[in-house]
Design a protein around this motif. Structure first.
Motif, PDB file in Angstrom:
ATOM      1  N   PRO A  80       1.082  -1.050   0.067  1.00 59.77           N
ATOM      2  CA  PRO A  80       0.087  -0.030   0.051  1.00 59.77           C
ATOM      3  C   PRO A  80       0.718   1.231   0.028  1.00 59.77           C
ATOM      4  O   PRO A  80       2.097   1.155   0.364  1.00 59.77           O
ATOM      5  CB  PRO A  80      -0.853  -0.257   1.401  1.00 59.77           C
ATOM      6  CG  PRO A  80      -0.122  -1.219   2.024  1.00 59.77           C
ATOM      7  CD  PRO A  80       0.666  -2.082   1.135  1.00 59.77           C
ATOM      8  N   SER A  81       0.418   2.344  -0.492  1.00 62.19           N
ATOM      9  CA  SER A  81       1.027   3.384  -0.455  1.00 62.19           C
ATOM     10  C   SER A  81       1.799   4.026   0.899  1.00 62.19           C
ATOM     11  O   SER A  81       2.722   4.790   0.804  1.00 62.19           O
ATOM     12  CB  SER A  81       0.120   4.641  -1.155  1.00 62.19           C
ATOM     13  OG  SER A  81      -1.128   4.913  -0.370  1.00 62.19           O
ATOM     14  N   SER A  82       1.188   3.783   2.026  1.00 60.13           N
ATOM     15  CA  SER A  82       1.632   4.044   3.151  1.00 60.13           C
ATOM     16  C   SER A  82       3.135   3.380   3.546  1.00 60.13           C
ATOM     17  O   SER A  82       3.766   4.113   4.289  1.00 60.13           O
ATOM     18  CB  SER A  82       0.635   4.140   4.328  1.00 60.13           C
ATOM     19  OG  SER A  82       0.328   2.523   4.537  1.00 60.13           O
ATOM     20  N   GLU A  83       3.139   2.316   2.822  1.00 60.20           N
ATOM     21  CA  GLU A  83       4.412   1.344   3.112  1.00 60.20           C
ATOM     22  C   GLU A  83       5.554   1.771   1.942  1.00 60.20           C
ATOM     23  O   GLU A  83       6.721   1.295   2.213  1.00 60.20           O
ATOM     24  CB  GLU A  83       4.133  -0.006   3.252  1.00 60.20           C
ATOM     25  CG  GLU A  83       3.214  -0.269   4.592  1.00 60.20           C
ATOM     26  CD  GLU A  83       2.998  -1.814   4.273  1.00 60.20           C
ATOM     27  OE1 GLU A  83       3.659  -2.490   3.618  1.00 60.20           O
ATOM     28  OE2 GLU A  83       2.122  -2.245   5.413  1.00 60.20           O
ATOM     29  N   ARG A  84       5.132   2.521   1.099  1.00 57.83           N
ATOM     30  CA  ARG A  84       6.037   2.934   0.101  1.00 57.83           C
ATOM     31  C   ARG A  84       6.749   4.057   0.141  1.00 57.83           C
ATOM     32  O   ARG A  84       7.318   5.067  -0.610  1.00 57.83           O
ATOM     33  CB  ARG A  84       5.389   2.763  -1.228  1.00 57.83           C
ATOM     34  CG  ARG A  84       5.032   1.546  -2.009  1.00 57.83           C
ATOM     35  CD  ARG A  84       4.361   1.510  -3.278  1.00 57.83           C
ATOM     36  NE  ARG A  84       2.860   1.865  -3.223  1.00 57.83           N
ATOM     37  CZ  ARG A  84       2.214   2.446  -4.164  1.00 57.83           C
ATOM     38  NH1 ARG A  84       2.724   2.636  -5.092  1.00 57.83           N
ATOM     39  NH2 ARG A  84       0.898   2.802  -3.833  1.00 57.83           N
ATOM     40  N   GLN A  85       7.292   4.516   1.280  1.00 55.28           N
ATOM     41  CA  GLN A  85       7.920   5.446   1.717  1.00 55.28           C
ATOM     42  C   GLN A  85       9.432   5.251   1.607  1.00 55.28           C
ATOM     43  O   GLN A  85       9.985   4.343   2.028  1.00 55.28           O
ATOM     44  CB  GLN A  85       7.470   6.283   3.052  1.00 55.28           C
ATOM     45  CG  GLN A  85       5.951   6.533   3.139  1.00 55.28           C
ATOM     46  CD  GLN A  85       5.680   7.624   1.958  1.00 55.28           C
ATOM     47  OE1 GLN A  85       6.546   8.641   1.929  1.00 55.28           O
ATOM     48  NE2 GLN A  85       4.778   7.561   1.585  1.00 55.28           N
ATOM     49  N   ALA A  86      10.311   6.259   1.088  1.00 57.07           N
ATOM     50  CA  ALA A  86      11.707   5.817   1.154  1.00 57.07           C
ATOM     51  C   ALA A  86      12.632   7.090   1.701  1.00 57.07           C
ATOM     52  O   ALA A  86      12.098   8.354   1.185  1.00 57.07           O
ATOM     53  CB  ALA A  86      11.992   5.512  -0.291  1.00 57.07           C
ATOM     54  N   GLU A  87      13.706   7.149   2.117  1.00 58.49           N
ATOM     55  CA  GLU A  87      14.601   7.987   2.822  1.00 58.49           C
ATOM     56  C   GLU A  87      15.451   8.373   1.537  1.00 58.49           C
ATOM     57  O   GLU A  87      16.172   7.456   0.920  1.00 58.49           O
ATOM     58  CB  GLU A  87      15.363   7.688   3.754  1.00 58.49           C
ATOM     59  CG  GLU A  87      14.238   7.433   5.071  1.00 58.49           C
ATOM     60  CD  GLU A  87      13.986   8.845   5.541  1.00 58.49           C
ATOM     61  OE1 GLU A  87      14.711   9.924   5.488  1.00 58.49           O
ATOM     62  OE2 GLU A  87      12.774   8.932   6.047  1.00 58.49           O
ATOM     63  N   VAL A  88      15.652   9.535   0.909  1.00 59.40           N
ATOM     64  CA  VAL A  88      16.428   9.970  -0.206  1.00 59.40           C
ATOM     65  C   VAL A  88      17.395  10.998   0.629  1.00 59.40           C
ATOM     66  O   VAL A  88      17.332  11.866   1.283  1.00 59.40           O
ATOM     67  CB  VAL A  88      15.661  10.449  -1.317  1.00 59.40           C
ATOM     68  CG1 VAL A  88      14.896   9.352  -1.859  1.00 59.40           C
ATOM     69  CG2 VAL A  88      14.949  11.704  -0.995  1.00 59.40           C
ATOM     70  N   GLU A  89      18.582  11.132  -0.042  1.00 61.35           N
ATOM     71  CA  GLU A  89      19.840  11.772   0.003  1.00 61.35           C
ATOM     72  C   GLU A  89      19.638  13.276  -0.429  1.00 61.35           C
ATOM     73  O   GLU A  89      19.282  13.148  -1.659  1.00 61.35           O
ATOM     74  CB  GLU A  89      20.993  11.393  -0.341  1.00 61.35           C
ATOM     75  CG  GLU A  89      22.319  12.096  -0.157  1.00 61.35           C
ATOM     76  CD  GLU A  89      23.354  11.485  -0.568  1.00 61.35           C
ATOM     77  OE1 GLU A  89      24.406  12.121  -0.910  1.00 61.35           O
ATOM     78  OE2 GLU A  89      23.546  10.291  -0.595  1.00 61.35           O
ATOM     79  N   ASN A  90      19.638  14.456   0.253  1.00 59.63           N
ATOM     80  CA  ASN A  90      19.335  15.586  -0.420  1.00 59.63           C
ATOM     81  C   ASN A  90      20.911  15.994  -1.220  1.00 59.63           C
ATOM     82  O   ASN A  90      21.971  15.836  -1.014  1.00 59.63           O
ATOM     83  CB  ASN A  90      19.253  16.655   0.569  1.00 59.63           C
ATOM     84  CG  ASN A  90      17.900  16.699   1.122  1.00 59.63           C
ATOM     85  OD1 ASN A  90      16.939  16.179   0.563  1.00 59.63           O
ATOM     86  ND2 ASN A  90      17.830  17.485   2.339  1.00 59.63           N
ATOM     87  N   VAL A  91      20.687  16.604  -2.591  1.00 64.77           N
ATOM     88  CA  VAL A  91      21.630  16.936  -3.287  1.00 64.77           C
ATOM     89  C   VAL A  91      21.803  18.321  -3.467  1.00 64.77           C
ATOM     90  O   VAL A  91      20.948  19.002  -3.544  1.00 64.77           O
ATOM     91  CB  VAL A  91      21.572  16.385  -4.634  1.00 64.77           C
ATOM     92  CG1 VAL A  91      22.519  16.570  -5.702  1.00 64.77           C
ATOM     93  CG2 VAL A  91      21.253  14.851  -4.589  1.00 64.77           C
ATOM     94  N   ALA A  92      22.976  18.963  -3.226  1.00 62.94           N
ATOM     95  CA  ALA A  92      23.424  20.290  -3.463  1.00 62.94           C
ATOM     96  C   ALA A  92      22.911  20.827  -4.748  1.00 62.94           C
ATOM     97  O   ALA A  92      23.536  20.007  -5.797  1.00 62.94           O
ATOM     98  CB  ALA A  92      24.963  20.793  -2.990  1.00 62.94           C
ATOM     99  N   PRO A  93      22.575  21.807  -4.714  1.00 60.83           N
ATOM    100  CA  PRO A  93      22.045  22.382  -6.367  1.00 60.83           C
ATOM    101  C   PRO A  93      23.497  22.592  -7.072  1.00 60.83           C
ATOM    102  O   PRO A  93      24.524  23.210  -6.487  1.00 60.83           O
ATOM    103  CB  PRO A  93      21.323  23.718  -6.038  1.00 60.83           C
ATOM    104  CG  PRO A  93      21.683  24.008  -4.721  1.00 60.83           C
ATOM    105  CD  PRO A  93      22.057  22.621  -3.935  1.00 60.83           C
ATOM    106  N   ILE A  94      23.434  22.833  -8.314  1.00 59.76           N
ATOM    107  CA  ILE A  94      24.513  23.113  -9.059  1.00 59.76           C
ATOM    108  C   ILE A  94      24.614  24.757  -9.157  1.00 59.76           C
ATOM    109  O   ILE A  94      23.812  25.427  -9.476  1.00 59.76           O
ATOM    110  CB  ILE A  94      24.553  22.474 -10.640  1.00 59.76           C
ATOM    111  CG1 ILE A  94      24.516  21.128 -10.342  1.00 59.76           C
ATOM    112  CG2 ILE A  94      25.581  22.809 -11.312  1.00 59.76           C
ATOM    113  CD1 ILE A  94      24.238  20.319 -11.890  1.00 59.76           C
TER     114      ILE A  94
END
Length: 83
Positions: free
Chosen positions: A30-44
């Motif tokens: 289900p959509s409530s279990e499809r959460q992921a932690e992602v790394e923030n990328v510095a802008p160019i």
């Protein structure tokens, strides 16, 4: 086709649809279990930081220079002269 054949096909289609719906609910989270932690990328940015002087200095080799092994003036190096 007889009425019995049409009724049997409808029952098979309905049972297959219910079975595939139940199976899909087990396989797809289900959509409530499809959460992921992602790394923030510095802008160019348009700023250019100077490279490290340890590697880029006046004493470093220039890899863009042409390298000549010998002065070989031989225009037919493989001896493919017409005989």
């Amino acid at each position: 086709m007889k009425k019995n054949d049409i009724a049997l096909i409808l029952v098979i289609v309905i049972v297959a649809g219910i079975f595939s719906f139940i199976l899909a609910n087990f396989v797809i989270a289900p959509s409530s279990e499809r959460q992921a932690e992602v790394e923030n990328v510095a802008p160019i940015t348009s700023e250019f930081q100077r490279p490290d002087e340890k590697f880029f200095n006046e004493k470093s080799n220039n890899p863009t220079q042409e390298i000549r092994i010998s002065e070989g003036g031989n225009e037919d190096p493989f001896g493919s002269r017409s005989q």
